[in-house]
Enzyme design. Structure first.
Site, PDB file in Angstrom:
ATOM      1  CB  SER A  60      42.385 -64.795 -63.116  1.00  0.00           C
ATOM      2  OG  SER A  60      42.979 -65.140 -61.882  1.00  0.00           O
ATOM      3  N   GLY A  62      38.483 -66.910 -61.737  1.00  0.00           N
ATOM      4  CA  GLY A  62      37.050 -66.723 -61.962  1.00  0.00           C
ATOM      5  C   GLY A  62      36.621 -67.105 -63.363  1.00  0.00           C
ATOM      6  CD  GLU A  63      38.271 -63.928 -65.519  1.00  0.00           C
ATOM      7  OE1 GLU A  63      37.960 -62.747 -65.311  1.00  0.00           O
ATOM      8  OE2 GLU A  63      39.095 -64.541 -64.793  1.00  0.00           O
ATOM      9  CB  THR A  64      39.753 -70.935 -64.702  1.00  0.00           C
ATOM     10  OG1 THR A  64      40.894 -70.263 -65.264  1.00  0.00           O
ATOM     11  CG2 THR A  64      39.971 -72.437 -64.765  1.00  0.00           C
ATOM     12  CB  ALA A  67      36.125 -71.442 -69.290  1.00  0.00           C
TER      13      ALA A  67
END
Length: 438
Positions: A60, A62-64, A67
């Site tokens: 989602s 946050g992980e985007t 990354a």
């Protein structure tokens, strides 16, 4: 075990499709079922097959963001590679379109149905698949492994909830973990958890948290003063930013604002709900409590101007919260006063802000403990404690600014995860070449 998993997942998918359909209608977001079933509208013949394909999966928003820098560095180091970036949520995909400049293709992760992931993997034929934080999908991982892709978990972490749930997978989990080439975990606790679940010890390493390596993207002087003017932030104004809040927390924040207002006459609150589609609910909440509020999107479009008696601004845009922390005197992190496990605290601390959060921070335990131990964050026990700590920090400028500067220094000292992950990416790509070369 795969037969049981696929049977249950097929049944579950049939029942969940109507739910997602009506949810998408309510939120106005496209469901993109075709893409989730690996029917792509883009002309993929222009991109695939390719000599080298790297697929990065971030669940989602946050992980985007975590990354973002890793993807940019991979792009720079491997300019000839095709990079696919996938997410599971609409918020993640929308943010990826804005932030992930190095990707050749941004898509939804296909449903983990056997025939769907086989089709997707056959189209892309990735050499390397990178999962950000926690993305263990049995069918997808098996299809990637059988196709010959190298598989890596980067900046891995296992929440307490996930740890218990994964154990129910039994032999399916064991098979899945055997197919992953490297588990690059955030810290020792995460490394121990993945080993307890069955990962081979010689495949597990600790390389830190990608979120410490975030790009700060400092606003220009012109941007900074334009935003202060938009929010009517004066020299005596105090700004509380409440980020990624949930239902049950916003009520406490509005109550807090009303308690603080008599002593902090020029107080502003930037209220950023985790799900922006709740904007109207928050406007209604403010009206019910007798507090004037406006939508940030309308301010940005110059549809309205901020009235003198309006101090609550509802942040109803995606991907801007981290930048808005620059204008805060104090930051509260949502999902922590209710049982949601909290949200990313690093974005605010890296921007030299003191952080407040509730006692439900189990999804960010390492970050929480790190900031608490260094006294640059404060845990809230209840509504009274929320008021007392916020009041003290807003009233004591010298102490608050000293703690904020230390927060930024601490984050800066813990950077370096991207460089370590890149080294693993190179190793795996070389191993893949050797494998495919026979």
């Amino acid at each position: 075990m795969y037969f049981v998993y696929n049977s249950l997942l097929s049944i579950l998918t049939v029942f969940l499709l109507p739910y997602y359909y009506f949810k998408s209608k309510k939120s106005g977001e496209k469901l993109n079922l075709r893409e989730r079933f690996a029917f792509y509208d883009q002309n993929l013949d222009l991109l695939f097959p390719a000599p080298q394909v790297i697929w990065i999966q971030a669940a989602s928003a946050g992980e985007t963001l975590a990354a973002q820098k890793l993807t940019a560095e991979i792009r720079e180091k491997h300019p000839e590679a095709r990079i696919i970036f996938s997410t599971m949520t609409a918020s993640g995909k929308n943010l990826a379109k804005k932030k992930i400049k190095g990707a050749d293709l941004i898509i939804y992760l296909p449903f983990d149905l056997n025939w769907v992931v086989k089709k997707s993997v056959k189209i892309f034929q990735p050499d390397l698949f990178i999962m950000i934080e926690t993305e263990l999908w049995p069918n997808l991982i098996r299809a990637l492994d059988k196709q010959g892709a190298q598989i890596m978990l980067a900046s891995g972490r296992i929440s307490d909830d996930s740890f218990g749930q994964y154990k129910y997978l039994g032999s399916l989990l064991e098979d899945m973990l055997e197919r992953v080439d490297i588990f690059s975990m955030q810290h020792q606790e995460a490394a121990e958890k993945i080993k307890d679940l069955g990962a081979a010890e010689d495949h597990v390493c600790i390389n830190g948290n990608l979120k410490y390596d975030i790009d700060l993207n400092l606003p220009t002087k012109e941007e900074y003063f334009q935003k202060r003017k938009l929010f009517q932030i004066k020299d005596q104004t105090k700004v509380l930013v409440a980020g990624s809040t949930h239902q049950g927390e916003e009520e406490m924040i509005i109550d807090l604002y009303q308690q603080l207002k008599p002593d902090f006459e020029k107080l502003k609150v930037l209220l950023a709900p985790r799900y922006v589609e709740r904007r109207e609910d928050l406007l209604d909440l403010c009206r019910e409590k007798g507090t004037a509020a406006v939508l940030y999107s309308e301010l940005k479009r110059n549809e309205i101007q901020l009235a003198e008696d309006t101090d609550v601004i509802i942040i109803d845009t995606m991907g801007e919260l981290a930048q808005l922390y620059f204008y805060a005197d104090l930051v509260f992190i949502g999902g922590s006063l209710i049982d949601r496990g909290g949200h990313n605290v690093i974005e605010a601390a890296a921007r030299a802000k003191v952080v407040l959060f509730g006692q439900s921070m189990y999804n960010f335990k390492e970050e929480r403990d790190f900031l608490l131990e260094n006294e640059v964050a404060f845990e809230i026990e209840n509504a009274d404690d929320f008021f007392e700590k916020t009041y003290q920090l807003l009233a004591n400028d010298q102490y608050r600014k000293q703690r904020a500067e230390k927060a930024a220094e601490l984050i800066d000292q813990n950077r370096g995860s991207v460089r370590k992950q890149l080294q693993l990416v190179d190793v795996l790509l070389e191993q893949g070449e050797d494998y495919n070369g026979g």
